[in-house]
Design an enzyme around this catalytic site. Sequence first.
Site, PDB file in Angstrom:
ATOM      1  N   SER A   1       0.836  -1.204   0.000  1.00  0.00           N
ATOM      2  CA  SER A   1       0.000   0.000   0.000  1.00  0.00           C
ATOM      3  C   SER A   1       0.871   1.254   0.000  1.00  0.00           C
ATOM      4  O   SER A   1       1.792   1.380   0.807  1.00  0.00           O
ATOM      5  CB  SER A   1      -0.911   0.018   1.227  1.00  0.00           C
ATOM      6  OG  SER A   1      -1.859  -1.028   1.152  1.00  0.00           O
TER       7      SER A   1
ATOM      8  N   CYS B   1      -3.472  -8.660   5.179  1.00  0.00           N
ATOM      9  CA  CYS B   1      -3.161  -7.324   5.695  1.00  0.00           C
ATOM     10  C   CYS B   1      -3.426  -7.264   7.199  1.00  0.00           C
ATOM     11  O   CYS B   1      -4.533  -7.573   7.648  1.00  0.00           O
ATOM     12  CB  CYS B   1      -3.985  -6.257   4.977  1.00  0.00           C
ATOM     13  SG  CYS B   1      -3.652  -4.583   5.582  1.00  0.00           S
TER      14      CYS B   1
ATOM     15  N   LYS C   1      -3.477 -14.210  -0.868  1.00  0.00           N
ATOM     16  CA  LYS C   1      -2.324 -13.975  -0.005  1.00  0.00           C
ATOM     17  C   LYS C   1      -2.798 -13.967   1.441  1.00  0.00           C
ATOM     18  O   LYS C   1      -3.832 -13.356   1.753  1.00  0.00           O
ATOM     19  CB  LYS C   1      -1.654 -12.642  -0.351  1.00  0.00           C
ATOM     20  CG  LYS C   1      -0.331 -12.379   0.369  1.00  0.00           C
ATOM     21  CD  LYS C   1       0.330 -11.118  -0.205  1.00  0.00           C
ATOM     22  CE  LYS C   1       1.731 -10.917   0.361  1.00  0.00           C
ATOM     23  NZ  LYS C   1       1.721 -10.416   1.744  1.00  0.00           N
TER      24      LYS C   1
ATOM     25  N   GLY D   1       8.017 -12.396   3.005  1.00  0.00           N
ATOM     26  CA  GLY D   1       8.386 -11.916   4.330  1.00  0.00           C
ATOM     27  C   GLY D   1       9.883 -11.929   4.556  1.00  0.00           C
ATOM     28  O   GLY D   1      10.510 -12.990   4.491  1.00  0.00           O
TER      29      GLY D   1
ATOM     30  N   GLY E   1       8.919  -7.689  -1.078  1.00  0.00           N
ATOM     31  CA  GLY E   1       8.252  -6.434  -0.766  1.00  0.00           C
ATOM     32  C   GLY E   1       9.241  -5.363  -0.390  1.00  0.00           C
ATOM     33  O   GLY E   1       9.832  -4.706  -1.239  1.00  0.00           O
TER      34      GLY E   1
END
Length: 325
Positions: free
Chosen positions: A19, A101, A140, A202, A225
């Site tokens: 985000s 999330c 996810k 992760g 990420g």
Amino acid sequence: MITLGNIKIEDPVFLAPMSGISDLPFRRVVKKFGAGLVFSEMIASRAMIQHSRESLKMGTTCEGEFPMAVQLAGCEPDVMAEAARMNVERGASIIDINFGCPVKKIVNKMGGSALMRDERLAEQIMIATVKAVDVPVTMKMRLGWDDDCLNAPEMARKAEQAGIQMITVHGRTRNQMYKGSANWAAVRAVKDTVKIPVIINGDILSPDDAKRALEQSGADGVMIGRGSQGKPWLLRDTMAYLKSERIPAPPSMKELHKIIMDHYEAILAYYGERQGVALGRKHLAWYLAGFEEAPALRAEINALPDSASVKARLNAFFEKRLEAA
């Protein structure tokens, strides 16, 4: 290789949905260096069907991103289905459902990882979304809500039965948020439960991290990420490393200057002057983090009033370093 419908992904190294980060300008930069698959920012499904301008912008796709997945969050099966249809019409190659999330404002609305505590509703959302579109649907999630609710394997089993074609698992529980370390080995229980591809996510901050995460989890691919922030070439390097190829040299000073300026210009073109200047600051901070002068330079850039001033300061910084080289 991972096959999702008629999409074949040779190198399963993916850009995570982040985000405020995985917007069109950033995805394009990453895609230019090379990525097996890129994911949009998480989009709230109800905002999408209500034609929120910001939500529509977050889901914008382009030919240069193929294949590209749009990630949706929500807790209403019919709304999720409609948002999925809208995004496919706009060019999404894949629809990804967010059950991972951990942020309070999402969880408090029964979205994201909150759905790991309501497997029945999560299953209804998956079934409705799969039925609504003719493109692959993925999902996810996390390991579970907390250490007393590590239900990722059961969620994965239900996902496979619902027609989900790929699962990404972040190796933390919801209650861990982003603290501690991702438990890559715990994802093996998910991999052992299903036949569809499983992706590990992760704490993958380097090519070596990716290799160890795959070894410990048995996963079929990796999703990167935070490691890509300021290093959009990390996915390219990881793909080379996993194929036992030589990792490309990092960008030269001249190349880094161009990467930063091109990305900054793309942000300004996409968001406009005011919003672009504000949103560009975090990306510039990540790009410049490795330089000794970074803290002072970041503070100076953050105080500049317009993009012209920012670009002039960046050009001066790199010109000085190139002269000294």
